[in-house]
Design a protein around this motif. Structure first.
Motif, PDB file in Angstrom:
ATOM      1  N   VAL A 257       0.839  -1.209   0.000  1.00 25.04           N
ATOM      2  CA  VAL A 257       0.000   0.000   0.000  1.00 25.04           C
ATOM      3  C   VAL A 257       0.869   1.252   0.000  1.00 25.04           C
ATOM      4  CG1 VAL A 257      -1.638   1.346   1.377  1.00 25.04           C
ATOM      5  CG2 VAL A 257      -2.010  -1.104   1.014  1.00 25.04           C
ATOM      6  N   ALA A 258       1.958   1.243   0.767  1.00 25.19           N
ATOM      7  CA  ALA A 258       2.853   2.405   0.797  1.00 25.19           C
ATOM      8  C   ALA A 258       3.410   2.702  -0.590  1.00 25.19           C
ATOM      9  CB  ALA A 258       3.988   2.170   1.785  1.00 25.19           C
ATOM     10  N   ALA A 259       3.822   1.644  -1.295  1.00 25.46           N
ATOM     11  CA  ALA A 259       4.362   1.814  -2.645  1.00 25.46           C
ATOM     12  C   ALA A 259       3.288   2.306  -3.607  1.00 25.46           C
ATOM     13  CB  ALA A 259       4.947   0.498  -3.140  1.00 25.46           C
ATOM     14  N   LEU A 260       2.076   1.776  -3.470  1.00 27.71           N
ATOM     15  CA  LEU A 260       0.963   2.154  -4.336  1.00 27.71           C
ATOM     16  C   LEU A 260       0.606   3.627  -4.144  1.00 27.71           C
ATOM     17  CD1 LEU A 260      -0.985   0.743  -6.368  1.00 27.71           C
ATOM     18  CD2 LEU A 260      -2.576   0.450  -4.457  1.00 27.71           C
ATOM     19  N   VAL A 261       0.490   4.040  -2.893  1.00 25.20           N
ATOM     20  CA  VAL A 261       0.153   5.436  -2.593  1.00 25.20           C
ATOM     21  C   VAL A 261       1.268   6.372  -3.047  1.00 25.20           C
ATOM     22  CG1 VAL A 261      -0.316   7.087  -0.751  1.00 25.20           C
ATOM     23  CG2 VAL A 261      -1.359   4.829  -0.675  1.00 25.20           C
ATOM     24  N   GLU A 262       2.514   5.978  -2.818  1.00 31.15           N
ATOM     25  CA  GLU A 262       3.660   6.786  -3.246  1.00 31.15           C
ATOM     26  C   GLU A 262       3.629   7.005  -4.752  1.00 31.15           C
ATOM     27  OE1 GLU A 262       6.612   9.117  -3.300  1.00 31.15           O
ATOM     28  OE2 GLU A 262       6.711   8.039  -1.393  1.00 31.15           O
ATOM     29  N   ALA A 263       3.401   5.936  -5.497  1.00 29.49           N
ATOM     30  CA  ALA A 263       3.408   6.015  -6.959  1.00 29.49           C
ATOM     31  C   ALA A 263       2.324   6.952  -7.468  1.00 29.49           C
ATOM     32  CB  ALA A 263       3.226   4.620  -7.556  1.00 29.49           C
ATOM     33  N   ILE A 264       1.110   6.779  -6.980  1.00 26.26           N
ATOM     34  CA  ILE A 264      -0.024   7.541  -7.511  1.00 26.26           C
ATOM     35  C   ILE A 264       0.033   9.003  -7.074  1.00 26.26           C
ATOM     36  CG2 ILE A 264      -2.544   7.765  -7.461  1.00 26.26           C
ATOM     37  CD1 ILE A 264      -2.670   4.690  -7.368  1.00 26.26           C
ATOM     38  N   THR A 265       0.374   9.253  -5.816  1.00 21.76           N
ATOM     39  CA  THR A 265       0.424  10.640  -5.368  1.00 21.76           C
ATOM     40  C   THR A 265       1.598  11.396  -5.999  1.00 21.76           C
ATOM     41  OG1 THR A 265       1.616   9.940  -3.366  1.00 21.76           O
ATOM     42  CG2 THR A 265      -0.747  10.287  -3.161  1.00 21.76           C
ATOM     43  N   SER A 266       2.739  10.746  -6.142  1.00 17.84           N
ATOM     44  CA  SER A 266       3.881  11.439  -6.756  1.00 17.84           C
ATOM     45  C   SER A 266       3.623  11.679  -8.241  1.00 17.84           C
ATOM     46  CB  SER A 266       5.178  10.663  -6.553  1.00 17.84           C
ATOM     47  OG  SER A 266       5.121   9.383  -7.137  1.00 17.84           O
ATOM     48  N   TRP A 267       2.903  10.755  -8.891  1.00 20.39           N
ATOM     49  CA  TRP A 267       2.523  10.952 -10.294  1.00 20.39           C
ATOM     50  C   TRP A 267       1.587  12.149 -10.423  1.00 20.39           C
ATOM     51  CZ3 TRP A 267      -2.585   9.953 -12.247  1.00 20.39           C
ATOM     52  CH2 TRP A 267      -2.709  10.124 -13.625  1.00 20.39           C
ATOM     53  N   ALA A 268       0.559  12.201  -9.586  1.00 19.17           N
ATOM     54  CA  ALA A 268      -0.398  13.306  -9.632  1.00 19.17           C
ATOM     55  C   ALA A 268       0.308  14.632  -9.365  1.00 19.17           C
ATOM     56  CB  ALA A 268      -1.516  13.083  -8.620  1.00 19.17           C
ATOM     57  N   TYR A 269       1.172  14.652  -8.365  1.00 15.76           N
ATOM     58  CA  TYR A 269       1.887  15.879  -8.010  1.00 15.76           C
ATOM     59  C   TYR A 269       2.763  16.342  -9.171  1.00 15.76           C
ATOM     60  CZ  TYR A 269       4.945  19.101  -5.504  1.00 15.76           C
ATOM     61  OH  TYR A 269       5.647  20.208  -5.107  1.00 15.76           O
ATOM     62  N   SER A 270       3.480  15.412  -9.778  1.00 17.21           N
ATOM     63  CA  SER A 270       4.390  15.769 -10.866  1.00 17.21           C
ATOM     64  C   SER A 270       3.645  16.305 -12.073  1.00 17.21           C
ATOM     65  CB  SER A 270       5.242  14.559 -11.272  1.00 17.21           C
ATOM     66  OG  SER A 270       6.098  14.184 -10.220  1.00 17.21           O
ATOM     67  N   VAL A 271       2.525  15.677 -12.419  1.00 19.71           N
ATOM     68  CA  VAL A 271       1.759  16.147 -13.571  1.00 19.71           C
ATOM     69  C   VAL A 271       1.174  17.530 -13.292  1.00 19.71           C
ATOM     70  CG1 VAL A 271      -0.202  15.706 -15.094  1.00 19.71           C
ATOM     71  CG2 VAL A 271       1.255  13.813 -14.359  1.00 19.71           C
ATOM     72  N   ILE A 272       0.645  17.736 -12.102  1.00 19.61           N
ATOM     73  CA  ILE A 272       0.112  19.050 -11.736  1.00 19.61           C
ATOM     74  C   ILE A 272       1.209  20.111 -11.833  1.00 19.61           C
ATOM     75  CG2 ILE A 272      -0.785  20.438  -9.821  1.00 19.61           C
ATOM     76  CD1 ILE A 272      -2.327  17.918  -8.903  1.00 19.61           C
ATOM     77  N   GLN A 273       2.403  19.789 -11.329  1.00 19.42           N
ATOM     78  CA  GLN A 273       3.512  20.726 -11.392  1.00 19.42           C
ATOM     79  C   GLN A 273       3.927  21.008 -12.840  1.00 19.42           C
ATOM     80  OE1 GLN A 273       5.351  22.529  -9.061  1.00 19.42           O
ATOM     81  NE2 GLN A 273       3.683  22.026  -7.668  1.00 19.42           N
ATOM     82  N   ALA A 274       3.871  19.991 -13.698  1.00 24.98           N
ATOM     83  CA  ALA A 274       4.216  20.179 -15.103  1.00 24.98           C
ATOM     84  C   ALA A 274       3.236  21.117 -15.792  1.00 24.98           C
ATOM     85  CB  ALA A 274       4.243  18.827 -15.819  1.00 24.98           C
ATOM     86  N   VAL A 275       1.956  20.952 -15.478  1.00 21.45           N
ATOM     87  CA  VAL A 275       0.930  21.825 -16.058  1.00 21.45           C
ATOM     88  C   VAL A 275       1.121  23.256 -15.555  1.00 21.45           C
ATOM     89  CG1 VAL A 275      -1.547  22.292 -16.164  1.00 21.45           C
ATOM     90  CG2 VAL A 275      -0.723  19.950 -16.365  1.00 21.45           C
TER      91      VAL A 275
END
Length: 387
Positions: free
Chosen positions: A225-243
């Motif tokens: 679960v820690a790995a799953l949450v890390e992956a999805i939240t860091s992906w969302a954060y990175s895409v938001i920052q890119a936009v």
């Protein structure tokens, strides 16, 4: 302490430095653009050309293609279960975004509909393309499914959203030394996070990253679960920052073209809300000017000592290096909007690459280097080569 008394002359000097820093910062950043093909979502069917607007991410909702369109009843069941699981994690992402006032503020400043963007990202996350990579791995984790769902509900995870929330008040404090320290701490923390196997970087697709996590199996529910949450939240954060980065560089271009728009306070607000943008501002310190950049981080209404200003100017280089290392670790690669801009400002990105490396540094001449500076540069190169 030799405190600055902001008499008329000193106020003029600080305001001039702020103005010069703002103009140079907007000039350099307005030439940059993020290459959307590097968003690591190229396996999904993006419905827009490179550099398109936020609302044009997809021509049609990829969410319509979730598990129900994957043939075979067992695959349907697996797809439904995985989509449900990813959606539960996504709710935690939405909660983190809702609680982040800094992110909300910079999105309003740059006129980005954050709710609409989150909807689009969720559609990507539960798209046919992503689920198609995970469904064959469903049986690897199926036995622990109930425990995984419960663990997601209880899981508390510190992510880049929290790092931003902590750093933003420091970066926007109006005290340069505090701002520099806060930004450097943020970039160092996120550089370390980018090195974690389960963290998203722009060198990965979210589907392939999740597939790695699923294929590893469930050695323990908590670690999965820690790995799953890390992956999805860091992906969302990175895409938001890119936009945000894309919108911020466009805003700089618009402001320069119209000779109005972004104020010092707004520019500082973008830096504290969009660290990717801030990293390139610090990366361009040699062009913007170290004192100009320090002035940009200063609020003249604050009681700032001359010693603090001097110390802040001296630490710009450390923050510059830390910012460049974070960009490199994230694999966030930008390009120039046109060839003329690349010819004029390409040296800035080359210098950033040098700061991001621990290898011996090359020296770069700026576009406005004097004849004397060019002579000394050639002399140093000759000396290293022949002696």
């Amino acid at each position: 302490m030799n405190a600055i008394t902001l008499n008329t002359r000193e106020m003029q000097l600080l305001e001039q430095a702020q103005y010069d820093g703002l103009v140079r910062g907007m000039t350099a950043l307005s030439t940059l653009t993020f290459r959307w093909q590097d968003l690591a979502l190229q396996s999904l069917q993006l419905g827009t050309s490179a550099g398109g607007e936020v609302y044009g991410f997809v021509a049609e909702s990829p969410a319509d293609t979730v598990a129900g369109r994957i043939s075979g009843s067992s695959r349907d069941a697996a797809g439904d279960a995985i989509a449900f699981l990813l959606s539960k994690v996504w709710k935690k992402v939405e909660a983190k975004v809702a609680q982040n006032q800094t992110l909300q503020d910079v999105c309003r400043l740059l006129k980005i509909g954050l709710d609409s963007l989150l909807m689009v990202l969720k559609k990507f996350l539960v798209s046919r393309e992503v689920l198609g990579q995970l469904i064959p791995l469903y049986n690897v984790v199926k036995g622990s499914w109930g425990g995984i769902q419960l663990a997601i509900e209880a899981h508390g995870h510190r992510t880049a959203f929290e790092s931003l929330k902590d750093a933003a008040p420091l970066v926007g404090s109006g005290f340069p030394r505090v701002a520099l320290s806060g930004f450097r701490t943020y970039t160092m923390t996120e550089t370390i996070r980018a090195g974690v196997k389960s963290a998203y970087t722009f060198a990965k697709t979210i589907g392939s990253l999740l597939a790695q996590i699923f294929s590893a199996g469930v050695s323990s529910v908590l670690s999965f679960v820690a790995a799953l949450v890390e992956a999805i939240t860091s992906w969302a954060y990175s895409v938001i920052q890119a936009v945000l980065f894309d919108k911020a560089t466009k805003a700089c271009g618009t402001a320069m073209a119209s000779r109005e728009g972004l104020s010092v306070e707004e520019f500082r607000g973008i830096i504290k809300g969009c660290p990717f943008f801030g990293c390139f501002v610090f990366g361009a310190a040699n062009y913007i000017g170290h004192f100009n950049l320090t002035a940009l981080l200063s609020n003249p209404d604050n009681a700032i000592s001359s010693n603090q200003l001097s110390a802040s100017v001296a630490t710009i280089g450390e923050v510059q290096k830390s910012a460049c290392k974070y960009i490199a670790a994230s694999h966030f690669e930008v390009g120039f909007r046109d060839k003329a801009s690349e010819a004029q400002y390409g040296w800035i990105l080359k210098m950033m690459q040098g700061y991001a490396s621990d290898a011996p540094k090359s020296e770069f001449l700026t576009s406005d280097a004097t004849k004397w500076q060019r002579f000394k540069h050639k002399a140093k190169k000759f000396k290293r080569k022949h002696f």
